[in-house]
Scaffold this motif. Structure first.
Motif, PDB file in Angstrom:
ATOM      1  N   THR A 319      47.490  35.828  63.527  1.00 52.42           N
ATOM      2  CA  THR A 319      46.420  36.804  63.770  1.00 52.42           C
ATOM      3  C   THR A 319      45.475  36.290  64.852  1.00 52.42           C
ATOM      4  O   THR A 319      45.061  37.046  65.747  1.00 52.42           O
ATOM      5  CB  THR A 319      45.637  37.048  62.467  1.00 52.42           C
ATOM      6  N   TYR A 389      48.557  45.992  59.001  1.00 56.00           N
ATOM      7  CA  TYR A 389      49.541  45.257  58.221  1.00 56.00           C
ATOM      8  C   TYR A 389      50.816  46.096  58.163  1.00 56.00           C
ATOM      9  O   TYR A 389      50.770  47.308  57.953  1.00 56.00           O
ATOM     10  CB  TYR A 389      49.042  44.999  56.799  1.00 56.00           C
ATOM     11  N   ASP A 416      50.808  42.939  61.609  1.00 55.64           N
ATOM     12  CA  ASP A 416      50.531  41.654  60.978  1.00 55.64           C
ATOM     13  C   ASP A 416      51.097  41.670  59.556  1.00 55.64           C
ATOM     14  O   ASP A 416      51.466  42.716  59.037  1.00 55.64           O
ATOM     15  CB  ASP A 416      49.000  41.454  60.948  1.00 55.64           C
ATOM     16  N   LYS A 475      52.460  36.719  57.970  1.00 58.49           N
ATOM     17  CA  LYS A 475      51.182  36.195  57.479  1.00 58.49           C
ATOM     18  C   LYS A 475      51.203  34.676  57.644  1.00 58.49           C
ATOM     19  O   LYS A 475      52.255  34.046  57.595  1.00 58.49           O
ATOM     20  CB  LYS A 475      51.074  36.536  55.990  1.00 58.49           C
TER      21      LYS A 475
END
Ligand SMILES: Cc1ncc(C[n+]2csc(CCOP(=O)(O)OP(=O)(O)O)c2C)c(N)n1
Ligand SMILES: CC(=O)[C@@H](O)[C@H](O)COP(=O)(O)O
Ligand SMILES: [Mg+2]
Length: 627
Positions: A319, A389, A416, A475
């Motif tokens: 991220t 996400y 993400d 992640k």
């Protein structure tokens, strides 16, 4: 004796006096901080619903009355009150889930952690109760102000407003925030209701009356009896809920046990659809959460309880790479804008908003709107970047397909948390996007294997103005950079060779394809196969949809393709490659490795990788030998 240790049943809870309840609330807060600081989890949201959850279980009779939690991240107190106080393995295998879980308790209903579904669940349950004549049963949906910005909530409210005889209670847990302060007209309206004259009057009058209160045991009855005569003139001003036809009660101080219980008791007695607007504070009672500007400890990792500081450094390396690159891009390209669905910080758009506040748009928890709005922005000459996400993009599949792709809109999706996320529950694994994207004409999909490739592919995506692009990454922290030994082809067609080995005469020719975070796994598999004398080429195709001709040629020249991806194995990219080779009449065998589609209980990413046979050892064993 602590109230928490006394709490052997809901009946005990219902017999507690106001002072015992206050003590219980304090103990639960201490418990939450102590437990969640050790495991990580949704500390802030749960600190905000202690009194509300207690009142819900005192007024309603779960499981006869159904309690539905929207998103479910705020159900820890509900779990404690329904006998689950071992949080030592929260969100871990063998421990309790971070969301409601039917396998844990009869009191748990919705396991889906995607927001804005509770009102639809509740409407369906209440309708079933009505059909079955179960007229003595209430259905209560607890929904946050953030989840209320999701479109499904309004689809449900529209229907609920028409169902006069449905015992459905909507409790808005209004803490004014999603992660950040909740955006939009709805948030402003809730603010208006919250500060309505009646609210203050309602509270003052309630407290005065209850000072004369009856015996503690009859607290709720006294509250109801004492306040009833004045309630008519303190109901908040007409709001759109009342205009919709849904009775509105509140706003109520969600940290005043008497006020909450009184309001819920009234709602229960109403007998039709009613909305109780409860004002709470996210992170209440834990100053590090209360003072946490970004998101009031919405979702924390392991922290030092005394300071609130993380025990380990930031865990979101991918991220951060995107966040940093987005700012650099924005400085150079005025057409690039960022969109988030109420997750500015978690998806990494906060730095860009800091520098370009007019070019980052938070649309609330409204992914469908985000995607079609992006199509509009693209039509208007912008290049939108929707950072979301992976699992939450599922909800906007139709918009991606028919508003973005159909119009070949140059929108870039940065996904993400793609792949196995593990401990955040079944519906949080980002496992569906690759299979879904197979059905979207014209979209280009990239799966970077490290931070350098994320940057490169992000730029390549932004340079594409002939249609949508999607870059997906996992992640957590960044892997070691994995440089290519050589590359074959250019641009989208480029395939990076990560390792290769000449095998023995006549040995099997194996192409090992590792997507994104499975590139190192592919290298390890290749090494073992090479060690057995097989001809091995290990590649990273980078842009995985549509398949690059270079990859097709490499695969066609192999006897076996071993394809490993952090996504659904059924219908995934490996499956697609197999279909493509078959269409070309190739005899190449394709062994696909990925995530099986049945949903999984909570476990870590590492455990699920083991479970799914995605370790190098398991893959090698599975593809067997050339013999
Ligand atoms: C469809 C979807 N998008 C995004 C999320 C991520 N998410 C989880 S909780 C949350 C904020 C929820 O705010 P609210 O409903 O007000 O609950 P609170 O945390 O304030 O109690 C978000 C955006 C989600 N779970 N589902
Ligand atoms: C409940 C919800 O959807 C989010 O809070 C999510 O759990 C955050 O996930 P990360 O912790 O991976 O940011
Ligand atoms: Mg909220």
């Amino acid at each position: 004796m602590s109230q928490l240790s006394r709490l052997t049943s809901i009946d005990v809870l219902r017999r507690m006096t106001p002072s015992e309840l206050r003590a219980l609330s304090e103990e639960i807060r201490e418990f939450l901080v102590d437990a969640v600081s050790k495991t990580g989890g949704h500390l802030g949201p749960n600190l905000g619903v202690v009194e509300l959850s207690i009142a819900l279980h005192r007024v309603f009779d779960s499981p006869k009355d159904r309690l539905v939690f929207d998103t479910g991240h705020q159900s820890y107190v509900h779990k404690i009150l329904t006998g689950r106080t071992d949080f030592s393995a929260l969100r871990k295998r063998g421990g309790i889930s971070g969301y409601p879980a039917r396998s844990e308790s009869i009191h748990d209903i919705v396991e889906n952690s995607h927001a804005s579904t509770a009102l639809s669940w509740a409407e369906g349950i209440a309708r079933a109760n009505r059909i079955k004549g179960l007229t003595d049963r209430s259905v209560v949906a607890v929904i946050g102000d953030g989840a209320l910005t999701g479109g499904m909530s309004w689809e449900a409210l529209n229907t609920i407003a028409d169902e006069d005889d449905t015992r459905l209670i909507v409790v808005i847990n209004d803490n004014g925030r999603s992660y950040e302060p909740t955006i939009g007209g709805l948030a402003h309206h809730l603010d208006a209701l919250r500060t309505a004259r009646g609210y203050e009057k309602f509270l003052d009058w309630g407290k005065r009356t209850l000072k004369k209160g009856g015996t503690p045991g009859n607290m709720a009855y006294d509250a109801l009896h004492g306040l009833k005569k004045g309630v008519k003139d303190v109901i908040a001003p007409q709001g759109f809920f009342e205009n919709l036809g849904i009775k509105y009660i509140g706003p109520v101080d969600g940290h005043d046990p008497i006020a909450v219980e009184f309001a819920l008791t009234r709602a229960k007695a109403f007998g039709g659809p009613v909305l109780v607007h409860v004002i709470t504070e996210k992170g209440r009672g834990y100053r590090h959460a209360e003072n946490h500007v970004a998101d009031r400890f919405h979702a924390v990792g392991v922290i030092h309880p005394e300071t609130g500081l993380p025990v380990a450094p930031s865990r979101f390396g991918w991220t951060s790479v995107f966040a940093e690159e987005m700012v650099k891009v924005a400085r150079k390209r005025a057409d690039v804008v960022g969109i988030t669905a109420a997750m500015l910080h978690p998806v990494g758009l906060a730095p860009m908003r800091e520098e370009f506040p007019d070019r980052v748009f938070d649309v609330g928890i409204a992914e469908q709107h985000a995607v079609t709005s992006a199509a509009g922005l693209a039509f208007g000459g912008m290049h939108p970047v929707f950072a979301v996400y992976a699992t939450f993009l599922n909800r906007a599949y139709d918009q991606l397909l028919l508003d973005v792709a159909l119009h070949k809109a140059p929108v870039t999706f940065m996904l993400d948390r793609a792949g196995i996320t593990g401990d955040d529950g079944a519906s949080h694994n980002g496992m569906w996007d690759l299979a879904l994207m197979r059905t979207v004409p014209g979209i280009r999909v990239a799966v970077p294997r490290d931070g350098d490739e994320l940057v490169a592919q992000f730029h390549e995506a932004l340079d594409e103005d002939g249609g949508p692009t999607l870059v997906r990454y996992p992640k957590g922290s960044l892997p070691e950079a994995l440089p290519a030994q050589r590359s074959i082809g250019e641009g989208y067609d480029r395939v990076d060779v990560l390792s290769e080995a000449q095998g023995e005469e006549g040995a099997r020719r194996v192409l090992v394809v590792g997507l994104g975070p499975f590139a190192p796994t592919a290298v390890a598999v290749g090494k073992t196969l090479a060690g057995r004398g097989e001809h091995v080429t290990v590649v990273d195709p980078r842009w995985v949809l549509p398949h690059s001709p270079t990859l097709i040629d490499l695969a066609s020249a192999a006897d076996l393709v071993v394809h490993i991806e952090d996504g659904l194995v059924d219908g995934g990219i490996g499956d697609s490659l197999r279909d493509e080779l078959a269409r070309r009449g190739s005899a190449t065998q394709v062994a696909c490795f990925g995530i099986p589609k049945d949903f999984h209980t909570t476990a870590s990413r590492a455990q699920l990788i083991e479970d799914f046979g995605l370790t190098p050892e398991a893959i090698v064993a599975s593809v067997g030998t050339d013999a």
